[in-house]
Write a protein that holds these residues in place. Structure first.
Motif, short mmCIF file in Angstrom:
data_model
loop_
_atom_site.label_atom_id
_atom_site.label_comp_id
_atom_site.label_asym_id
_atom_site.label_seq_id
_atom_site.Cartn_x
_atom_site.Cartn_y
_atom_site.Cartn_z
N LYS A 1 -116.44 61.60 -106.99
CA LYS A 1 -115.49 62.24 -106.07
C LYS A 1 -115.04 61.36 -104.91
CE LYS A 1 -116.69 66.86 -107.33
NZ LYS A 1 -117.30 68.10 -107.01
N GLU A 2 -115.96 60.69 -104.23
CA GLU A 2 -115.54 59.83 -103.13
C GLU A 2 -116.39 58.57 -103.12
OE1 GLU A 2 -116.14 61.60 -99.23
OE2 GLU A 2 -117.80 62.74 -100.02
N GLN A 3 -115.87 57.57 -102.40
CA GLN A 3 -116.54 56.28 -102.29
C GLN A 3 -116.32 55.76 -100.88
OE1 GLN A 3 -114.38 54.04 -105.25
NE2 GLN A 3 -112.94 53.26 -103.75
N ILE A 4 -117.00 54.69 -100.54
CA ILE A 4 -116.78 54.04 -99.25
C ILE A 4 -115.34 53.54 -99.22
CG2 ILE A 4 -117.36 52.00 -97.88
CD1 ILE A 4 -120.26 52.41 -98.75
N LYS A 5 -114.66 53.81 -98.12
CA LYS A 5 -113.26 53.42 -97.99
C LYS A 5 -113.13 51.91 -98.14
CE LYS A 5 -109.17 54.02 -95.24
NZ LYS A 5 -108.56 54.64 -94.09
N GLY A 6 -112.28 51.51 -99.09
CA GLY A 6 -112.04 50.10 -99.34
C GLY A 6 -112.95 49.48 -100.39
N GLY B 1 -126.64 57.44 -97.07
CA GLY B 1 -126.75 57.13 -95.65
C GLY B 1 -125.40 56.92 -94.99
N TRP B 2 -124.47 56.26 -95.72
CA TRP B 2 -123.12 56.03 -95.20
C TRP B 2 -122.46 57.38 -94.88
CZ3 TRP B 2 -120.49 51.41 -94.34
CH2 TRP B 2 -119.11 51.49 -94.15
N LYS B 3 -122.55 58.31 -95.83
CA LYS B 3 -121.96 59.64 -95.61
C LYS B 3 -122.68 60.37 -94.48
CE LYS B 3 -120.63 62.48 -98.37
NZ LYS B 3 -119.64 63.33 -98.86
N GLY B 4 -124.00 60.22 -94.44
CA GLY B 4 -124.78 60.87 -93.38
C GLY B 4 -124.39 60.41 -92.00
N MET B 5 -123.87 59.18 -91.89
CA MET B 5 -123.42 58.64 -90.61
C MET B 5 -121.94 58.97 -90.36
SD MET B 5 -125.97 56.98 -89.18
CE MET B 5 -125.23 55.80 -88.09
N ASN B 6 -121.33 59.74 -91.27
CA ASN B 6 -119.91 60.13 -91.18
C ASN B 6 -118.99 58.90 -91.09
OD1 ASN B 6 -120.25 62.97 -91.28
ND2 ASN B 6 -121.04 62.86 -89.19
N LEU B 7 -119.30 57.89 -91.88
CA LEU B 7 -118.46 56.69 -91.92
C LEU B 7 -117.34 56.89 -92.94
CD1 LEU B 7 -121.34 54.10 -91.56
CD2 LEU B 7 -119.75 54.88 -89.81
N PRO B 8 -116.28 56.09 -92.90
CA PRO B 8 -115.08 56.35 -93.69
C PRO B 8 -115.31 56.30 -95.21
CG PRO B 8 -114.68 54.61 -92.06
CD PRO B 8 -116.13 54.92 -92.03
N THR B 9 -114.78 57.34 -95.86
CA THR B 9 -114.79 57.42 -97.32
C THR B 9 -113.37 57.71 -97.79
OG1 THR B 9 -115.29 59.79 -97.37
CG2 THR B 9 -117.17 58.28 -97.42
N GLU B 10 -113.16 57.61 -99.09
CA GLU B 10 -111.87 57.92 -99.69
C GLU B 10 -112.15 58.46 -101.10
OE1 GLU B 10 -109.81 54.17 -99.75
OE2 GLU B 10 -111.08 53.35 -101.32
N PRO B 11 -111.15 59.07 -101.74
CA PRO B 11 -111.36 59.54 -103.12
C PRO B 11 -111.78 58.35 -104.01
CG PRO B 11 -109.35 60.46 -102.24
CD PRO B 11 -109.82 59.44 -101.24
N ALA B 12 -112.70 58.61 -104.92
CA ALA B 12 -113.18 57.57 -105.84
C ALA B 12 -112.05 57.11 -106.74
CB ALA B 12 -114.34 58.08 -106.67
N GLN B 13 -112.10 55.83 -107.12
CA GLN B 13 -111.08 55.24 -107.99
C GLN B 13 -111.38 55.58 -109.43
OE1 GLN B 13 -111.12 51.04 -107.20
NE2 GLN B 13 -110.68 51.33 -105.06
#
Length: 119
Positions: A45-50, A107-119
């Motif tokens: 569904k989502e991944q780290i932005k970029g 952990g990235w999501k837990g820190m509310n860092l940027p995500t985007e829809p998965a490719q």
């Protein structure tokens, strides 16, 4: 190897969120984030932005598509899974500069860092 030497070596395999986040903000950065989770986009569904998605099961066959002048940061679902470590091993063995993301995607999501829809 003594305990401190082992711990220093072990910690040297990881990259922290804030270093990765700063690198992603800079279009000139030598860092490339690889989402190596073995799941199709609808499940991820989502991944780290970029991030660039290369499933761990395909990574060894796609090394020729990677730039050895870059530094790769790999991440998996969470820090308890082994795929990130396997991907890191593949990259390091092939002569790439690489790290595993400390805390993984969880952990990235837990820190509310940027995500985007998965490719």
């Amino acid at each position: 190897m003594d305990k401190l030497g082992f711990l220093e070596m072990y910690l040297g395999l990881y990259m922290d969120y804030f270093t990765v986040l700063e690198a992603l903000k800079n279009p000139e950065s030598d860092y490339v984030v690889l989402d190596i989770r073995n799941a199709p986009a609808p499940i991820k569904k989502e991944q780290i932005k970029g991030a660039r998605a290369i499933p761990a099961k395909d990574l060894a066959n796609q090394l020729a598509d990677l730039d050895k002048s870059k530094t790769y940061i790999v991440y998996d679902w969470n820090g308890g899974t082994i795929l990130g470590k396997q991907a890191l091993f593949i990259l390091l063995k092939a002569g790439f500069q690489a790290y595993e993301l400390a805390g993984a995607f969880e952990g990235w999501k837990g820190m509310n860092l940027p995500t985007e829809p998965a490719q």
